[in-house]
Scaffold this active site. Structure first.
Site, short mmCIF file in Angstrom:
data_model
loop_
_atom_site.label_atom_id
_atom_site.label_comp_id
_atom_site.label_asym_id
_atom_site.label_seq_id
_atom_site.Cartn_x
_atom_site.Cartn_y
_atom_site.Cartn_z
N ARG A 198 0.92 -1.14 0.20
CA ARG A 198 0.06 -0.06 0.12
C ARG A 198 1.02 1.20 -0.03
O ARG A 198 1.68 1.42 0.96
CB ARG A 198 -0.82 0.08 1.26
CG ARG A 198 -1.41 1.17 1.39
CD ARG A 198 -2.53 1.23 2.56
NE ARG A 198 -3.13 2.57 3.14
CZ ARG A 198 -2.80 3.35 3.79
NH1 ARG A 198 -1.85 2.85 4.92
NH2 ARG A 198 -3.26 4.66 4.29
N HIS A 226 -2.49 10.84 1.30
CA HIS A 226 -2.22 10.62 2.63
C HIS A 226 -1.32 12.04 2.95
O HIS A 226 -0.07 11.93 3.03
CB HIS A 226 -1.10 9.44 2.45
CG HIS A 226 -0.50 8.96 3.85
ND1 HIS A 226 -0.85 7.51 4.08
CD2 HIS A 226 -0.35 9.21 4.85
CE1 HIS A 226 -0.40 7.22 5.29
NE2 HIS A 226 -0.09 8.35 5.86
C1 FCB Z 1 -0.24 7.08 11.25
C2 FCB Z 1 0.17 7.47 9.55
C3 FCB Z 1 1.43 6.98 9.01
C4 FCB Z 1 2.43 7.08 9.98
C5 FCB Z 1 2.17 6.26 11.30
C6 FCB Z 1 3.00 6.04 12.29
O1 FCB Z 1 -1.11 7.72 11.79
O2 FCB Z 1 -0.90 7.31 8.72
O3 FCB Z 1 1.67 7.99 8.33
O4 FCB Z 1 2.90 8.38 10.37
O5 FCB Z 1 1.06 6.81 11.99
#
Ligand code: FCB
Length: 784
Positions: free
Chosen positions: A70, A114
């Site tokens: 992913r 993201h």
């Molecule tokens: C999540 C995020 C990811 C990473 C992890 C530790 O909240 O989706 O990008 O930062 O935490």
């Protein structure tokens, strides 16, 4: 053998995100994202240089036997202005990546957002603007047009709660806004963006699409100890509210096409509801095929009247966010694997039929790179325990199709930058060299046997190495520290043992010779401290945090002149990097003496004499005032006090708070006989009741004294609470088992322990540290 096997076809993989690994932020026409602006353009470059090194990273995944990867697509790489002009070179990159993955037999799972919004869109209002949602759908279409023939699993957004609230309410993340209204409005627009993008993907023929949510069970401290409990009545509303803000704000619209009833008033009060248009929820609630679940840690809360809202949680007024009393990762996140089962059980019960995938789970720990590898046993332990929890959930009927570990590579952890290590592959950010950690090798085994084995690597110790090489611990230490005084044969034997056992030299080994200690002393300054529970909590939880930060703990007793002298000597000789002194009462001079050594010192409890040494304490004055106010509200007017040793600062403060509140009510405080335990408390209370027959309440400055007062009342034929109310302080366990159960002031023990550890860590980092004073809370039971 208790091998926990997973179902046939269970998908094993890893997750990453564009901004965190790609680098190349100004390459091939990529536009700036909010994270480039927020992080001053430095953070995301070079990251893991994945933009260029993706073939190597795909090869690593192939070697690990992974079935799925992913990744996220960077919106500004595809559409540098966020909309309009398409950047073909950016799309080419994802094209190549997807081809490389498919050639390696790895299924590409694409996340469209993201967190890296194009800065150009932020300039137009970002997620607070409704247009951003439509632009997201256009962007989804663009990406799908290019990759849709080869990518069949799509996620619209990653963790909209974090993007909306950490980005717009507390401002800890990009774009760094600090407006509760912006946060709620953004959350809605993100959900709308999800719905519109889903439509766009469906039009393109996508058969498997969903969203990724970060879900955490919300529990009270009591429930953490026993999951089968319901939240205590006084906390139920606080628990539901935080659950609505964190979980149901997203689950309900996506899976049921509606906002939770209890959320809407919070949104309306802060942001109005004008941004929620008719029909939006129909769009947001279109069926998904897969819900991605990111799980890291639970949330613990309880009601605390008067507490201000947490910056990430607008609408959380009157809720206290509590520490979770357990081991934590280096990030400080409590490790609660069964929390994953709770999340899955809830999803299975409330949204039956929903297909689930664990899209993120993993941990940040301090890694030690040695010549023979990175033996990250803590990370292995973390993942293994979560997989066991997941296995249990599968047995319970949770429809979880796969587990994607966060993360493949050590990478940029958002606002925390490069210091966080979530990867199962180590990245040297100077050379960009990748090295498999033990966790990667272990995960490869899990994947290949589609389940967990019995074996869990144990951390080899100095003793194990000494035993294997047949030498003393000191010899091992000398070899590890490169001392010349060891014969070549012995050195070779020790190194062989180190190699075979995969031993990582720790502080103990180093400090035997070098004095670079990485260790911290926990000094107990009285043998019979008041509040054993507090000291026990500090020893347990502060130790866990400090160990999580790579510190070794030495417990020292300083209850006699001689032992105090030895402690000072130890610290003066720099045998430790820092000192936690508990409790300091009566030994103010020791704190000062230790502070003069120049080694950072922190105290549990406010010192008797004003000092520059930072401390952690609770607000004794306010606690006692609340207890007294409660008695006054219940109509009590003749309130006596049974008081602990008045040279103890906490006792003085409790008396002060009590008296101030009485005076405010126009009442005169009565003289306070003193005791120090249940027996003497009973004595003191007897005297008080004899001297003041008209007394209708007793405030005791500790629970032990209050329990003594209950006995005295019984002996004097006074009925509690009918003609005599009794209130204590500390909320020790026994308080809920007395007859009648005792009303008392709860002191947050674990919070103090954790605050103390954090205070010391920030001092060790060279940061200035101010005293921390935590709130207390009145717990009303039947004695008042
Ligand atoms: C999540 C995020 C990811 C990473 C992890 C530790 O909240 O989706 O990008 O930062 O935490």
């Amino acid at each position: 053998m208790s091998t926990a096997r997973f179902p046939e076809g269970f998908v094993w993989g890893v997750s990453t995100s564009a901004y965190q690994i790609e680098g190349a932020t100004a390459e091939d026409g990529r536009g700036p994202s909010i994270w480039d602006s927020f992080a001053g353009g430095r953070n995301g470059d070079p990251a893991c240089d994945h933009y260029r090194r993706y073939p190597e990273d795909v090869r690593l995944m192939k070697d690990l036997g992974l079935a799925a990867y992913r990744f996220s697509v960077s919106w500004p790489r595809v559409l540098p202005e966020g909309h309009g002009r398409q950047n073909d070179k950016g799309l080419d990159f994802y094209d190549r990546l997807v081809d490389e993955l498919l050639a390696a037999g790895i299924a590409p799972y694409a996340t469209l957002y993201h967190w890296d919004l194009p800065q150009a869109l932020e300039d137009l209002g970002g997620w607070t603007s409704r247009d951003t949602a439509s632009r997201f759908a256009d962007y989804a279409r663009t990406v799908h047009d290019r990759l849709g023939d080869r990518v069949d699993t799509w996620f619209t957004l990653n963790e909209p709660w974090v993007a909306a609230f950490v980005g717009h309410a507390s401002g800890v993340h990009a774009p760094g806004r600090r407006s509760a209204a912006d946060a709620f409005v953004s959350a809605h627009h993100m959900l709308l963006a999800h719905g519109l993008a889903l439509e766009a993907l469906r039009e393109g023929g996508v058969a498997r699409a969903g969203i990724v949510l970060n879900l955490s069970p919300v529990l009270t401290p009591a429930q953490l100890a026993d999951f089968s409990l319901r939240p205590p009545e006084e906390d139920a509303e606080a628990v539901a509210r935080i659950d609505a803000l964190h979980n149901r704000q997203f689950l309900e619209p996506v899976l049921r096409g509606r906002y939770p009833e209890d959320l809407l008033p919070l949104v309306a009060r802060t942001a109005g509801l004008g941004h929620v248009h008719d029909g939006d929820l129909d769009v947001i609630g279109r069926p998904i095929d897969l819900l991605g679940v990111n799980y890291y840690t639970p949330i613990a809360v309880q009601a605390q009247p008067g507490a201000p809202a947490q910056p990430d949680f607008p609408g959380s007024e009157g809720v206290l966010f509590c520490s979770v009393p357990t081991a934590v990762t280096a990030m400080g996140w409590p490790i609660v694997p069964s929390g994953l089962s709770l999340v899955l059980r809830r999803l299975t019960a409330d949204y039956p039929g929903t297909e689930l995938m664990i899209t993120e789970n993993g941990a940040d720990f301090v890694d030690v790179v040695t010549a023979d590898g990175i033996h990250d046993v803590d990370r292995i332990g973390f993942v293994e325990e979560h997989l066991r929890a997941l296995r249990t959930s599968l047995d319970e009927g949770a429809r979880v199709r796969g587990y994607l570990l966060w993360s493949l590579l050590d990478c940029v952890e958002w606002a925390d930058g490069y210091r966080r290590k979530f990867g199962i592959v180590h990245v040297d950010f100077v050379t960009q060299r990748r090295r498999l950690k033990d966790s990667a090798l272990w995960f490869r085994d899990v994947v290949s046997r589609n389940g967990l084995g019995d074996e869990r690597p144990k951390r080899p110790t100095l003793e194990t190495v000494a035993a294997r090489a047949n030498v003393s611990r000191a010899t091992v230490s000398r070899v590890v520290n490169g001392e010349a005084s060891v014969s070549p044969e012995v050195r070779a034997a020790v190194l062989r043992a180190v190699q075979e056992l995969g031993y990582v030299p720790n502080a103990a080994a180093r400090s035997l010779v070098t004095r670079r200690t990485d260790s911290v002393a926990l000094v107990l300054s009285t043998a019979a401290p008041q509040g054993d529970a507090l000291v026990a909590a500090v020893v347990r939880y502060a130790t866990s945090v400090l160990e999580g930060a790579g510190k070794q703990i030495t417990l020292m007793l300083a209850d006699t002149a001689e032992s105090r002298r030895r402690v000072v000597q130890h610290v003066e000789a720099r045998q430790v990097d820092g000192v936690v002194l508990l409790p300091p009462d009566g030994h103010g001079p020791l704190a000062e003496r230790l502070a003069r050594t120049g080694v950072p010192v922190v105290l549990l409890g406010k010192p008797a004499i004003a000092s520059l040494v930072p401390y952690v304490d609770v607000d004794h004055v306010a606690g006692a005032a609340a207890a007294t106010a409660h008695l006054l509200e219940r109509g009590r007017r003749r309130i006596g006090v049974v008081c602990g040793p008045t040279e103890v600062v906490a006792v003085q403060d409790r008396l002060t708070g009590h008296r101030a509140r009485l005076q405010e009510a126009g009442l005169r405080p009565l003289p306070a006989p003193a005791g120090h335990d249940r027996g003497s408390g009973e004595q003191a209370a007897r005297q008080l009741l004899a001297d003041h027959p008209g007394l209708d309440a007793v405030f005791a400055t500790s629970d032990d004294l209050a329990i003594g007062a209950l006995s005295a009342a019984r002996a004097a034929g006074r009925r509690v609470p009918d003609d005599l109310a009794v209130v204590g302080f500390d909320d020790i366990d026994a308080a809920s088992c007395t007859a009648p159960p005792l009303t008392t002031v709860r002191v947050p023990v674990t919070d103090q322990a954790l605050a103390l550890a954090r205070l010391l860590l920030s001092r060790l980092d060279g940061r200035h540290a101010a005293p921390v004073v935590l709130p207390t809370r009145l717990v009303v039971r039947d004695s008042s």
